[in-house]
Design a protein around this motif. Sequence first.
Motif, PDB file in Angstrom:
ATOM      1  N   LEU A 225       0.828  -1.206   0.000  1.00 28.64           N
ATOM      2  CA  LEU A 225       0.000   0.000   0.000  1.00 28.64           C
ATOM      3  C   LEU A 225       0.862   1.256   0.000  1.00 28.64           C
ATOM      4  CD1 LEU A 225      -2.779   1.390   0.245  1.00 28.64           C
ATOM      5  CD2 LEU A 225      -2.586   1.129   2.726  1.00 28.64           C
ATOM      6  N   GLU A 226       1.951   1.232   0.774  1.00 25.60           N
ATOM      7  CA  GLU A 226       2.809   2.404   0.868  1.00 25.60           C
ATOM      8  C   GLU A 226       3.524   2.683  -0.456  1.00 25.60           C
ATOM      9  OE1 GLU A 226       2.030   0.608   4.783  1.00 25.60           O
ATOM     10  OE2 GLU A 226       2.764  -0.191   2.884  1.00 25.60           O
ATOM     11  N   ARG A 227       3.905   1.612  -1.155  1.00 25.92           N
ATOM     12  CA  ARG A 227       4.593   1.801  -2.433  1.00 25.92           C
ATOM     13  C   ARG A 227       3.666   2.391  -3.487  1.00 25.92           C
ATOM     14  NH1 ARG A 227       8.808  -3.148  -3.693  1.00 25.92           N
ATOM     15  NH2 ARG A 227       9.952  -3.092  -1.727  1.00 25.92           N
ATOM     16  N   ILE A 228       2.457   1.848  -3.607  1.00 21.71           N
ATOM     17  CA  ILE A 228       1.555   2.377  -4.624  1.00 21.71           C
ATOM     18  C   ILE A 228       1.090   3.781  -4.235  1.00 21.71           C
ATOM     19  CG2 ILE A 228      -0.577   1.399  -3.673  1.00 21.71           C
ATOM     20  CD1 ILE A 228       0.436   1.748  -7.413  1.00 21.71           C
ATOM     21  N   ALA A 229       1.008   4.069  -2.935  1.00 24.99           N
ATOM     22  CA  ALA A 229       0.648   5.421  -2.503  1.00 24.99           C
ATOM     23  C   ALA A 229       1.704   6.419  -2.952  1.00 24.99           C
ATOM     24  CB  ALA A 229       0.480   5.467  -0.983  1.00 24.99           C
ATOM     25  N   ALA A 230       2.981   6.055  -2.791  1.00 21.89           N
ATOM     26  CA  ALA A 230       4.050   6.946  -3.223  1.00 21.89           C
ATOM     27  C   ALA A 230       3.953   7.217  -4.719  1.00 21.89           C
ATOM     28  CB  ALA A 230       5.410   6.339  -2.870  1.00 21.89           C
ATOM     29  N   VAL A 231       3.687   6.167  -5.508  1.00 24.06           N
ATOM     30  CA  VAL A 231       3.584   6.332  -6.958  1.00 24.06           C
ATOM     31  C   VAL A 231       2.390   7.217  -7.315  1.00 24.06           C
ATOM     32  CG1 VAL A 231       3.074   5.118  -9.109  1.00 24.06           C
ATOM     33  CG2 VAL A 231       4.773   4.190  -7.531  1.00 24.06           C
ATOM     34  N   LEU A 232       1.224   6.918  -6.761  1.00 25.56           N
ATOM     35  CA  LEU A 232       0.018   7.665  -7.109  1.00 25.56           C
ATOM     36  C   LEU A 232       0.079   9.110  -6.634  1.00 25.56           C
ATOM     37  CD1 LEU A 232      -2.722   4.959  -6.394  1.00 25.56           C
ATOM     38  CD2 LEU A 232      -1.936   5.779  -8.630  1.00 25.56           C
ATOM     39  N   GLN A 233       0.893   9.373  -5.623  1.00 23.66           N
ATOM     40  CA  GLN A 233       1.002  10.726  -5.090  1.00 23.66           C
ATOM     41  C   GLN A 233       2.224  11.462  -5.630  1.00 23.66           C
ATOM     42  OE1 GLN A 233       0.854   9.834  -0.924  1.00 23.66           O
ATOM     43  NE2 GLN A 233      -1.263   9.151  -1.023  1.00 23.66           N
ATOM     44  N   GLY A 234       2.859  10.858  -6.630  1.00 19.65           N
ATOM     45  CA  GLY A 234       3.930  11.561  -7.312  1.00 19.65           C
ATOM     46  C   GLY A 234       5.272  11.520  -6.625  1.00 19.65           C
ATOM     47  N   GLY A 235       5.481  10.573  -5.725  1.00 22.51           N
ATOM     48  CA  GLY A 235       6.763  10.492  -5.025  1.00 22.51           C
ATOM     49  C   GLY A 235       7.393   9.128  -5.202  1.00 22.51           C
ATOM     50  N   ALA A 236       8.542   8.932  -4.527  1.00 24.38           N
ATOM     51  CA  ALA A 236       9.255   7.663  -4.644  1.00 24.38           C
ATOM     52  C   ALA A 236       9.670   7.104  -3.296  1.00 24.38           C
ATOM     53  CB  ALA A 236      10.501   7.847  -5.522  1.00 24.38           C
ATOM     54  N   ASP A 237       9.299   7.780  -2.199  1.00 21.37           N
ATOM     55  CA  ASP A 237       9.795   7.397  -0.885  1.00 21.37           C
ATOM     56  C   ASP A 237       8.643   6.907  -0.012  1.00 21.37           C
ATOM     57  OD1 ASP A 237      11.002   7.159   1.597  1.00 21.37           O
ATOM     58  OD2 ASP A 237      12.234   8.944   1.346  1.00 21.37           O
ATOM     59  N   VAL A 238       8.691   5.639   0.409  1.00 20.62           N
ATOM     60  CA  VAL A 238       7.584   5.079   1.181  1.00 20.62           C
ATOM     61  C   VAL A 238       7.561   5.551   2.626  1.00 20.62           C
ATOM     62  CG1 VAL A 238       7.526   3.009  -0.250  1.00 20.62           C
ATOM     63  CG2 VAL A 238       8.830   2.981   1.888  1.00 20.62           C
ATOM     64  N   VAL A 239       8.607   6.198   3.092  1.00 18.41           N
ATOM     65  CA  VAL A 239       8.643   6.633   4.485  1.00 18.41           C
ATOM     66  C   VAL A 239       8.395   8.118   4.625  1.00 18.41           C
ATOM     67  CG1 VAL A 239      10.125   4.765   5.267  1.00 18.41           C
ATOM     68  CG2 VAL A 239      11.167   6.855   4.408  1.00 18.41           C
ATOM     69  N   ASP A 240       7.756   8.711   3.642  1.00 19.09           N
ATOM     70  CA  ASP A 240       7.339  10.101   3.732  1.00 19.09           C
ATOM     71  C   ASP A 240       6.101  10.150   4.615  1.00 19.09           C
ATOM     72  OD1 ASP A 240       6.323  12.626   3.436  1.00 19.09           O
ATOM     73  OD2 ASP A 240       6.705  12.742   1.290  1.00 19.09           O
ATOM     74  N   GLU A 241       6.301  10.457   5.915  1.00 14.60           N
ATOM     75  CA  GLU A 241       5.190  10.351   6.877  1.00 14.60           C
ATOM     76  C   GLU A 241       4.019  11.258   6.543  1.00 14.60           C
ATOM     77  OE1 GLU A 241       4.335  10.476  11.673  1.00 14.60           O
ATOM     78  OE2 GLU A 241       6.342  10.170  10.904  1.00 14.60           O
ATOM     79  N   PRO A 242       4.232  12.533   6.123  1.00 17.97           N
ATOM     80  CA  PRO A 242       3.064  13.351   5.785  1.00 17.97           C
ATOM     81  C   PRO A 242       2.240  12.733   4.664  1.00 17.97           C
ATOM     82  CG  PRO A 242       5.002  14.724   6.065  1.00 17.97           C
ATOM     83  CD  PRO A 242       5.479  13.288   6.078  1.00 17.97           C
TER      84      PRO A 242
END
Length: 317
Positions: A225-242
């Motif tokens: 979930l964290e990986r696809i969230a990073a992709v869909l939100q335009g980022g590459a880092d799964v530990v971006d807490e915000p």
Amino acid sequence: METAEIRRRWLTFFEGKGHAVVPSAPLIHEDPNLLFVNAGMVPFKPYFLGQETPAWTRATSVQKCVRTGDIDEVGKTSRHGTFFQMNGNFSFGDYFKEGAIDYAWELLTQVWKLPAERLLVTVYIDDDEAAAIWKKVTGFSDDKIVRIAGSDNFWAMGDNGPCGPCTEIFYDHGPDVAGGPPGSPDEDGDRYIEIWNNVFMQFDMQPDGSVKPLPAPCVDTGMGLERIAAVLQGGADVVDEPRLHLREQLSPVGIDDFLAVSGENPLGVGEVPLQFAVGRGVVEVLQRDRGGAEHRAQVVEQRRARCRLGERGARRR
């Protein structure tokens, strides 16, 4: 799109494809090979092995997991973590390779609108069937259907149990991120990130390393979930807490409460999974095991060993 919405859309998509929505199981699971649930398929293991008959032939879930098999990668890459949530869809003797690949491509490119040119896939080195399906469904050229030998494309939950060849879907973050495609010398970089693994469960791995056919071919897929969230939100880092809103995943019980019961940190992992684990039964397990410091130390070491031995096959790129 927040993680809660991604989770909801995942479950809704597969429910619309005839899958039963199954709640996440507790992290503590009655399996002699595991300390924690380390993959979405773990609660369904008896169904894959034919030991129990499910009430449905298709299921979907978002399973909370703790994994330490690749803990050495945490902090070195932008994609590894110890605690994560695993989106999964499962078939128990129902659809197989073609169905799994069709659903994956539809969700990624038609529902979530990921550009096809940013995606590539891997298949097990001799899985001509999966390669042919991908070519038919996507129109990909051979260089975007990468054949991989070894454990990277043959998945198992541990030293024994259900296993089989798999096909992985990768997202290309672009040339501004270091790394090469899977199978290349630079594959450990963060440019190409595995976002979805579709496992074609066909075998039961025995303790001696031999395999027996499962009662029926099954499908077990996992998307972090964290990986696809990073992709869909335009980022590459799964530990971006915000971005990931980790607070929604944590138990209000703190690590001090855990240490007060256990007397030490028995896992050697970070605060996030420990906090969550306390809220899901670890304290109760340790309380049942209390019998003096010496006995508690033995229990801790046994659980450490189970965690190490049970996760050799459960690694993520």
